[in-house]
Design an enzyme around this catalytic site. Structure first.
Site, short mmCIF file in Angstrom:
data_model
loop_
_atom_site.label_atom_id
_atom_site.label_comp_id
_atom_site.label_asym_id
_atom_site.label_seq_id
_atom_site.Cartn_x
_atom_site.Cartn_y
_atom_site.Cartn_z
CG ASP A 31 -1.79 -1.16 1.37
OD1 ASP A 31 -2.13 -1.75 0.33
OD2 ASP A 31 -2.16 -1.50 2.52
N1 URA Z 1 -1.19 -6.03 3.81
C1 URA Z 1 -1.67 -4.79 3.82
O1 URA Z 1 -2.71 -4.54 4.42
N2 URA Z 1 -1.00 -3.82 3.17
C2 URA Z 1 0.17 -4.04 2.52
O2 URA Z 1 0.75 -3.11 1.97
C3 URA Z 1 0.67 -5.34 2.52
C4 URA Z 1 -0.02 -6.33 3.16
#
Ligand code: URA
Length: 249
Positions: free
Chosen positions: A118
């Protein structure tokens, strides 16, 4: 020149090779050749149709305007993804690809991240143009573990490890339960979580499912490969063969 070429090295026409590395159209590459800007093994290459061996040490052998040619495919990078950059070519905002040399955005095959982090997640990110390798890493059959350090809004209750390990946790809007995951508390509001799947926002949604909220998320390991401590946020380098193998260790 031929003495140094391994017998089975794939060959490519110079203009196609350099166009695929982002040096411009085949016509523009023709211009580089006409201006004597392309050297191989210390000699000027005069023919845009010359057959060039695609070998890993090409950057040591070929110079474009006096600089080592970019590494040919297959190319895999390890990056310490910083905050506030996105992993998708399509998503709005600054992307991880903008941290790489501009020319690399025109490479064919294109570079893409192996899974996504993310925008507000930091840590270990792999980027590759090697489709079979990418699929090997993300394939559920390969079972490659991803390890995260999650910082939480509220203290852990003590039951989370059992809930995550059960293999029965269902995320909102999904019909298949999550595979078992391993939680190790690191402090009242911090935990290490190792998962083998890569569902959308998985770690954040797992903590939401047990009534908590992730305030910071960092990935520090994929398979047997740790984020190197000397790789600062925003830094990247070419992944070594040994590091590639350690992913599956
Ligand atoms: N899980 C998440 O919620 N975000 C990420 O970036 C990676 C795994």
């Amino acid at each position: 020149m031929n003495a140094k070429v391994p017998p089975k090295a794939p060959m490519a026409r110079l203009d196609r090779l350099l166009a695929n590395l982002g040096y411009g159209s085949r016509r523009e590459v023709g211009g580089l050749v006409a201006r004597r800007q392309v050297m191989l093994d210390g000699e000027v290459v005069k023919d845009v149709g010359a057959k060039i061996p695609i070998v890993a040490d090409l950057p040591e052998r070929m110079k474009i305007s006096g600089k080592p040619v970019d590494p040919p495919a297959p190319l895999t990078l390890i990056m310490h993804k910083p905050l506030d950059v996105v992993c998708s070519h399509r998503e709005a905002g600054r992307s991880v690809y903008e941290l790489l040399p501009a020319r690399w955005r025109a490479r064919m095959p294109a570079l893409s991240s192996i899974g996504r982090l993310d925008k507000d997640t930091t840590g270990l990110l792999l980027i590759t143009d090697d489709g079979p390798f990418l699929h090997r890493v993300i394939s559920p059959r390969a079972n490659v573990a991803k390890r995260y350090v999650a910082t939480l809004d509220r203290p852990l209750e003590g039951t989370e490890a059992e809930v995550f390990a059960a293999g029965t946790l269902m995320l909102e809007g999904e019909t298949d339960p999550l595979a078992p995951a391993v939680l190790e508390p690191l402090g009242p509001k911090q935990a290490r979580l190792t998962i083998t799947e890569g569902r959308y926002h998985q770690v954040r949604r797992m903590f939401a499912a047990v009534g908590n909220h992730v305030t910071a998320l960092h990935r520090d390991r994929i398979g047997g490969l740790d984020l190197p401590p000397d790789l600062e946020p925003g830094d990247w380098r070419i992944l070594t063969g040994g590091e590639q193998a350690s992913l599956f260790a």
